[in-house]
Write a protein that holds these residues in place. Structure first.
Motif, PDB file in Angstrom:
ATOM      1  N   ALA A 179       0.831  -1.206   0.000  1.00 39.10           N
ATOM      2  CA  ALA A 179       0.000   0.000   0.000  1.00 39.10           C
ATOM      3  C   ALA A 179       0.864   1.255   0.000  1.00 39.10           C
ATOM      4  O   ALA A 179       0.579   2.224  -0.716  1.00 39.10           O
ATOM      5  CB  ALA A 179      -0.944  -0.002   1.201  1.00 39.10           C
ATOM      6  N   ALA A 231      -7.241   4.971  -2.124  1.00 41.81           N
ATOM      7  CA  ALA A 231      -8.175   3.849  -2.255  1.00 41.81           C
ATOM      8  C   ALA A 231      -7.578   2.726  -3.086  1.00 41.81           C
ATOM      9  O   ALA A 231      -7.666   1.545  -2.728  1.00 41.81           O
ATOM     10  CB  ALA A 231      -9.483   4.342  -2.889  1.00 41.81           C
ATOM     11  N   THR A 263      -4.553   0.972  -1.228  1.00 42.83           N
ATOM     12  CA  THR A 263      -5.031   0.105  -0.153  1.00 42.83           C
ATOM     13  C   THR A 263      -5.664  -1.157  -0.705  1.00 42.83           C
ATOM     14  O   THR A 263      -5.409  -2.269  -0.221  1.00 42.83           O
ATOM     15  CB  THR A 263      -6.040   0.851   0.729  1.00 42.83           C
ATOM     16  OG1 THR A 263      -5.401   1.994   1.309  1.00 42.83           O
ATOM     17  CG2 THR A 263      -6.565  -0.047   1.826  1.00 42.83           C
ATOM     18  N   THR A 264      -6.499  -1.010  -1.718  1.00 45.66           N
ATOM     19  CA  THR A 264      -7.144  -2.176  -2.330  1.00 45.66           C
ATOM     20  C   THR A 264      -6.106  -3.133  -2.904  1.00 45.66           C
ATOM     21  O   THR A 264      -6.217  -4.359  -2.753  1.00 45.66           O
ATOM     22  CB  THR A 264      -8.110  -1.734  -3.439  1.00 45.66           C
ATOM     23  OG1 THR A 264      -9.095  -0.848  -2.889  1.00 45.66           O
ATOM     24  CG2 THR A 264      -8.824  -2.940  -4.047  1.00 45.66           C
ATOM     25  N   GLY A 317     -10.684  -0.031   1.051  1.00 42.26           N
ATOM     26  CA  GLY A 317      -9.928   0.888   0.210  1.00 42.26           C
ATOM     27  C   GLY A 317     -10.609   2.244   0.115  1.00 42.26           C
ATOM     28  O   GLY A 317      -9.955   3.287   0.215  1.00 42.26           O
TER      29      GLY A 317
END
Length: 226
Positions: free
Chosen positions: A121, A140, A143-144, A192
């Protein structure tokens, strides 16, 4: 998010030793890098806050297909960096195991999973910001991506290790674990988006907390020159 919730004795002894050794090697490398390069005081504070938030939300377990939850490892990686992010993953897993959330013998495996999320991330966020992405989609997406890597790593660890006492053949176990990984991917999108909103808010009030001070300064300097 990705976390092996199996009880003590679920993995063969060789698998416990293998993942513990790899996890120990990772944390040892991180500690060496921290001691060699040093860390800033504000990063320690951010890591502490991130660890507390991650541990708290980590305990909110949804009893679906072995248990799913959020853990904010992507956010921890983005604000505290990859090195402290990996250490936070270890601390959260140790305290969680002490409360019965995950087996003690699986701390090594779970630390590998969660540390990979924080590390991926962080670097994904930095890369996307460097490509002039806006903060929300960068946070987002990063993180995803990190949580997706953790999901696949979790699935690989379970399939490679096997589960003691399971009547499922290896192929059926792979299918079952793939279903769990797919469920985690869906939750990864939700986490995310949540992380992207948090990072966007932090960037609006304290851009230095997400490493955006240099870019903002550069943009201001460019505007003055123009």
């Amino acid at each position: 998010m990705p976390h092996i919730h199996l009880g003590e004795g679920s993995f063969p002894l060789w698998a416990l030793v293998l993942w513990t050794l790899i996890g120990t090697a990772l944390i040892s490398t991180v500690v060496y890098r921290v001691r060699k390069g040093g860390i800033k005081t504000h990063q320690i504070a951010l890591a502490g806050i991130g660890a507390a938030a991650s541990f708290a939300i980590f305990q909110l377990n949804i009893p679906v297909w072995g248990g799913i939850h959020m853990n904010l490892t992507g956010l921890v990686g983005i604000i505290a960096g990859p090195l402290l992010g990996a250490i936070v993953a270890l601390v959260v897993n140790v305290f969680s195991a002490a409360l019965g959330h995950g087996a003690v013998g699986l701390i090594g495996a779970n630390t590998l999973i969660n540390a990979s999320e924080a590390i991926v991330a962080y670097y994904a966020f930095k890369t996307l910001i460097g490509m002039d992405w806006d903060v929300f989609p960068a946070g987002a997406s990063a993180t995803t991506l990190g949580l997706s890597v953790g999901s696949f790593l979790m699935a690989a660890i379970i399939v490679i290790s096997g589960v003691n006492g399971s009547a499922l053949p290896r192929g059926d176990l792979t299918i079952a674990v793939a279903g769990l990984a797919g469920l985690n991917l869906g939750v990864a999108v939700v986490e995310g988006i949540l992380t992207g909103l948090i990072v966007q808010f932090l960037a609006s009030v304290r851009p230095d907390l997400v490493g955006l001070t240099d870019r903002d300064t550069q943009e201001e300097a460019t505007g003055v020159t123009a």
